[in-house]
Write a protein that holds these residues in place. Structure first.
Motif, short mmCIF file in Angstrom:
data_model
loop_
_atom_site.label_atom_id
_atom_site.label_comp_id
_atom_site.label_asym_id
_atom_site.label_seq_id
_atom_site.Cartn_x
_atom_site.Cartn_y
_atom_site.Cartn_z
N ILE A 35 0.87 -1.18 0.00
CA ILE A 35 0.00 0.00 0.00
C ILE A 35 0.90 1.22 0.00
O ILE A 35 1.79 1.35 0.85
CB ILE A 35 -0.92 0.02 1.23
CG1 ILE A 35 -1.88 -1.18 1.22
CG2 ILE A 35 -1.72 1.33 1.28
CD1 ILE A 35 -2.71 -1.32 2.48
N GLU A 58 -2.10 -1.48 -3.74
CA GLU A 58 -3.17 -0.52 -3.50
C GLU A 58 -2.59 0.85 -3.21
O GLU A 58 -1.50 0.99 -2.66
CB GLU A 58 -4.03 -0.96 -2.30
CG GLU A 58 -4.75 -2.27 -2.49
CD GLU A 58 -5.98 -2.17 -3.37
OE1 GLU A 58 -6.42 -1.02 -3.62
OE2 GLU A 58 -6.49 -3.21 -3.79
N LEU A 80 -8.55 -1.78 4.16
CA LEU A 80 -7.67 -2.48 3.24
C LEU A 80 -7.04 -3.70 3.89
O LEU A 80 -6.93 -4.76 3.26
CB LEU A 80 -6.57 -1.53 2.75
CG LEU A 80 -6.99 -0.49 1.70
CD1 LEU A 80 -5.88 0.52 1.47
CD2 LEU A 80 -7.36 -1.17 0.39
#
Length: 366
Positions: A35, A58, A80
């Motif tokens: 991420i 992400e 997430l």
């Protein structure tokens, strides 16, 4: 292991660290998700992470500064983690991602934090004290490890009260060695045959103090017109750097320095603080002579065999210029460095061992 890496400043040294670490982890068979924030992402970072065989990739828009928006970012990170997980390891890189990771809801996961240069390493100011207090408080939210990238950074962490038994030192390492083709690099930099190139690689920001570098190069150029300062990097201080250096400096912008550094005669770093700068590691791997202010990671490189002239952090441009001229006049041929001490695979192996120990302790309820 199922590993989640989270980073806010997606570029520079911390970005290089995460890319190389993720690459080494996936090659070793670990399942890695990433991420990152695109707000400060370098183009090369986004290109390289997109090419990695990640389990998930992400984006989460994180801001460098602290504010009420961080509450929304924490909730988004929790969502997430719940969607991509479960994870055994959640590893936050940089202060913002490290804070969010340590506050996040990650059931069963060991949470790891790598600051990549604690803010408390910088010059005295109110923000430094605030950062120190925040690190002290966050350091007691859980019992998981904190990874410093140099002994100097670990020493600062201890001075600010971070638990010594949770501190680990894993020096940065490079996955790919810089090109050694000096002639190609000199052509790309458009340097005259007799030029003495003093190289600077990094963001043109206050921490790196490129204006002081430019001032020093201008003084060195006045003493020896062959001296040229070459700056690879971009940032808000670019106009000030050009004004300070005049015709003695060349601003190359944000480019891949690894194919250009072989064209330097001297690598110079004028940072106010560093934990373990990748550019200096790459210069050491090339065997370049190095002149630097007294920052983190220097002792490790000297131990590996690098030739480094270390000056005080507040060294004046006059002193830096004289050190540049002295180093350039010596014209010593590149020396071999213990590259095994500088490689990313070693960095990854040490990090994985910390992961395993932390997760084992987490399972035992420690």
């Amino acid at each position: 292991m199922r590993i989640l890496l989270v980073i806010e400043p997606s570029g520079g040294g911390s970005g290089r660290h995460v890319v190389d670490l993720a690459s080494a982890l996936t090659e070793s068979g670990h399942q890695v998700s990433l991420i990152y924030s695109a707000r400060r992402a370098d183009a090369w970072f986004q290109t390289e992470v997109a090419a990695l065989p990640l389990h998930a990739l992400e984006r989460l828009p994180m801001r460098r500064g602290v504010g009420p928006w961080d509450i929304a970012r924490l909730h988004a990170l929790n969502r997430l983690i719940a969607r991509l997980g479960p994870f055994e390891i959640v590893h936050g890189h940089s202060a913002k991602a490290g804070a969010l990771v340590r506050l996040a809801h990650a059931p069963g996961a060991a949470r790891i934090y790598t600051p990549h240069a604690l803010s408390m390493m910088g010059p005295p100011r109110l923000s430094k004290t605030v950062a120190g207090i925040a690190e002290f408080l966050l350091g007691r939210t859980n019992g998981d490890p904190i990874i410093a990238v140099s002994e100097e950074e670990a020493a600062v962490a201890r001075r600010w009260g971070l638990p010594p038994h949770r501190l680990h030192v894993v020096p940065n390492g490079v996955a790919a060695l810089p090109s050694t083709d000096r002639q190609a690099a000199r052509r790309a930099l458009d340097l005259p045959d007799d030029a003495l190139a003093v190289g600077f690689v990094g963001r043109l920001c206050a921490q790196k103090d490129p204006v002081r570098f430019a001032q020093a190069v201008r003084l060195a150029h006045a003493a020896d017109p062959r001296v040229i300062g070459v700056l690879i990097g971009d940032g808000d201080l670019a106009p000030a750097v050009q004004a300070a250096g005049g015709k003695a400096v060349r601003l190359m912008g944000g480019r891949d320095a690894r194919c250009l550094m072989a064209g330097f005669d001297l690598f110079a770093m004028t940072s106010r603080y560093e934990a373990g700068a990748y550019a200096m590691i790459e210069a050491a791997a090339l065997g370049l002579p190095i002149m630097t202010t007294d920052v983190g990671g220097v002792a490790h490189l000297i131990q590996a065999g690098a030739r480094i002239d270390r000056l005080p952090q507040d060294a004046a441009p006059d002193d830096l210029a004289q050190a540049m001229l002295t180093a350039l006049q010596s014209r010593v041929a590149p020396l071999p460095v213990a590259r095994t001490a500088l490689c990313a695979s070693r960095m990854a192996e040490q990090t994985v061992q910390i992961y395993r120990d932390a997760f084992a302790l987490k399972r035992l309820g420690g």
